[in-house]
Motif scaffolding. Sequence first.
Motif, PDB file in Angstrom:
ATOM      1  N   GLY A   1      48.547  38.868  38.009  1.00  0.00           N
ATOM      2  CA  GLY A   1      47.700  39.225  36.867  1.00  0.00           C
ATOM      3  C   GLY A   1      48.507  39.426  35.596  1.00  0.00           C
TER       4      GLY A   1
ATOM      5  N   ILE B   1      46.200  44.687  31.604  1.00  0.00           N
ATOM      6  CA  ILE B   1      47.163  45.641  32.160  1.00  0.00           C
ATOM      7  C   ILE B   1      48.434  44.924  32.622  1.00  0.00           C
TER       8      ILE B   1
ATOM      9  N   LEU C   1      46.511  32.724  37.194  1.00  0.00           N
ATOM     10  CA  LEU C   1      45.815  31.441  37.103  1.00  0.00           C
ATOM     11  C   LEU C   1      46.371  30.586  35.974  1.00  0.00           C
TER      12      LEU C   1
ATOM     13  N   ASP D   1      46.050  30.415  42.482  1.00  0.00           N
ATOM     14  CA  ASP D   1      44.752  31.091  42.613  1.00  0.00           C
ATOM     15  C   ASP D   1      44.775  31.940  43.884  1.00  0.00           C
ATOM     16  N   LEU D   2      44.733  33.258  43.699  1.00  0.00           N
ATOM     17  CA  LEU D   2      44.843  34.167  44.847  1.00  0.00           C
ATOM     18  C   LEU D   2      43.510  34.366  45.579  1.00  0.00           C
ATOM     19  N   SER D   3      42.509  33.592  45.208  1.00  0.00           N
ATOM     20  CA  SER D   3      41.190  33.810  45.829  1.00  0.00           C
ATOM     21  C   SER D   3      41.052  33.124  47.182  1.00  0.00           C
TER      22      SER D   3
ATOM     23  N   CYS E   1      48.332  43.285  40.656  1.00  0.00           N
ATOM     24  CA  CYS E   1      47.461  43.713  39.548  1.00  0.00           C
ATOM     25  C   CYS E   1      46.297  42.753  39.331  1.00  0.00           C
ATOM     26  N   ALA E   2      46.419  41.500  39.761  1.00  0.00           N
ATOM     27  CA  ALA E   2      45.349  40.526  39.491  1.00  0.00           C
ATOM     28  C   ALA E   2      44.019  41.033  40.044  1.00  0.00           C
TER      29      ALA E   2
ATOM     30  N   ARG F   1      33.836  36.426  45.594  1.00  0.00           N
ATOM     31  CA  ARG F   1      35.190  36.213  45.029  1.00  0.00           C
ATOM     32  C   ARG F   1      35.849  37.542  44.655  1.00  0.00           C
TER      33      ARG F   1
ATOM     34  N   SER G   1      44.376  49.737  42.030  1.00  0.00           N
ATOM     35  CA  SER G   1      43.031  50.022  42.528  1.00  0.00           C
ATOM     36  C   SER G   1      42.148  50.346  41.323  1.00  0.00           C
ATOM     37  N   SER G   2      41.289  51.339  41.434  1.00  0.00           N
ATOM     38  CA  SER G   2      40.395  51.725  40.324  1.00  0.00           C
ATOM     39  C   SER G   2      39.767  53.066  40.667  1.00  0.00           C
TER      40      SER G   2
ATOM     41  N   LYS H   1      38.220  47.966  45.782  1.00  0.00           N
ATOM     42  CA  LYS H   1      39.267  48.856  45.283  1.00  0.00           C
ATOM     43  C   LYS H   1      39.494  50.055  46.213  1.00  0.00           C
TER      44      LYS H   1
ATOM     45  N   PRO I   1      40.305  42.342  28.519  1.00  0.00           N
ATOM     46  CA  PRO I   1      39.252  41.319  28.609  1.00  0.00           C
ATOM     47  C   PRO I   1      38.268  41.583  29.763  1.00  0.00           C
ATOM     48  N   LEU I   2      38.768  42.123  30.874  1.00  0.00           N
ATOM     49  CA  LEU I   2      37.877  42.435  32.013  1.00  0.00           C
ATOM     50  C   LEU I   2      36.813  43.462  31.591  1.00  0.00           C
ATOM     51  N   LEU I   3      37.241  44.517  30.879  1.00  0.00           N
ATOM     52  CA  LEU I   3      36.288  45.549  30.458  1.00  0.00           C
ATOM     53  C   LEU I   3      35.357  44.997  29.375  1.00  0.00           C
TER      54      LEU I   3
END
Length: 257
Positions: free
Chosen positions: A8, A13, A33, A41-43, A69-70, A81, A113-114, A156, A190-192
């Motif tokens: 990530g 972050i 990515l 791609d870690l998916s 972190c990704a 996903r 985590s979160s 998470k 960007p995620l938030l």
Amino acid sequence: MRTIVLSGAASGIGAAVRSRLERDGCRVLGVDLRDAEVVADLSDAAGRERALAEVRALAGERLDGLVACAGIGPQFEPRSRILSVNYFGAIALLDGLRPLLACGEAPAAVAVSSNSATIAPGADGPLAAACLAGDEGEARRLAEETDGATAYAASKLALARWVRRQATRPEWAGAGIRLNAVAPGAVRTPLLEEGLEHPVFGAAIRGFPIPLGGRFGRPEQIAAAICFLLSSDASFCCGSVLFVDGGSDALLRADVC
Ligand code: NAD
């Protein structure tokens, strides 16, 4: 020079962690990515294998640190996903690179985590259990049956719990590798921003109580905590989940400790 793998690394972050580590003279091997030393791609299993193979080729004989972190947010579709990236992608790096960490100097790993892991209702259920059982197919199936907030929180929670279960084992603590997690609250990335634009999640995020000034965090504040856990200043930290969330978790779960 310490070599640190950072998934990530291209944004938010992760980008803040990269800046800080490079400022401190570390060599960073980003996995992302795009815009990273290792573009993968870690998916899915093929992407994870490629990531591991390329990191091993670049790292040489040892690694000194790893930051998983990704991640993708609760608004992401398909929801399956979310589990594949946030939990199984993270675990693949942590597990797969552990032997290289064991050869490193004062090695440490940090999973991101979160605070939604502990705060979101419904996080602790069959979905988190399927993750911890290593059953990605079942986790993906259950994720499609639930809402994005629960899928995200479960991914998470499972990650934090995996860290606590693994950290004390012979192959981690016994091999001298410190494994810890951070649990950020809402942080301007960007995620938030994507979440804030979402018709459902936007209002929920804005209404979330943050005792410390009522403001979202900055990526640099999370990076500082991650870099602390990677450093020798945290040499007695093992299996910790460090909340960096302006007090939200303490506010909502004051007596859980
Ligand atoms: P971000 O979107 O800015 O960065 C996430 C990075 O992960 C991006 O560079 C993206 O390309 C990468 N990524 C996504 N899917 C990937 C995949 N399949 N393979 C490889 N890389 C992939 O988000 P951020 O807010 O910096 O999030 C970083 C971590 O922090 C995530 O795990 C997230 O869940 C967690 N987190 C964020 C917040 C927040 O409010 N921002 C709060 C708690 C936890």
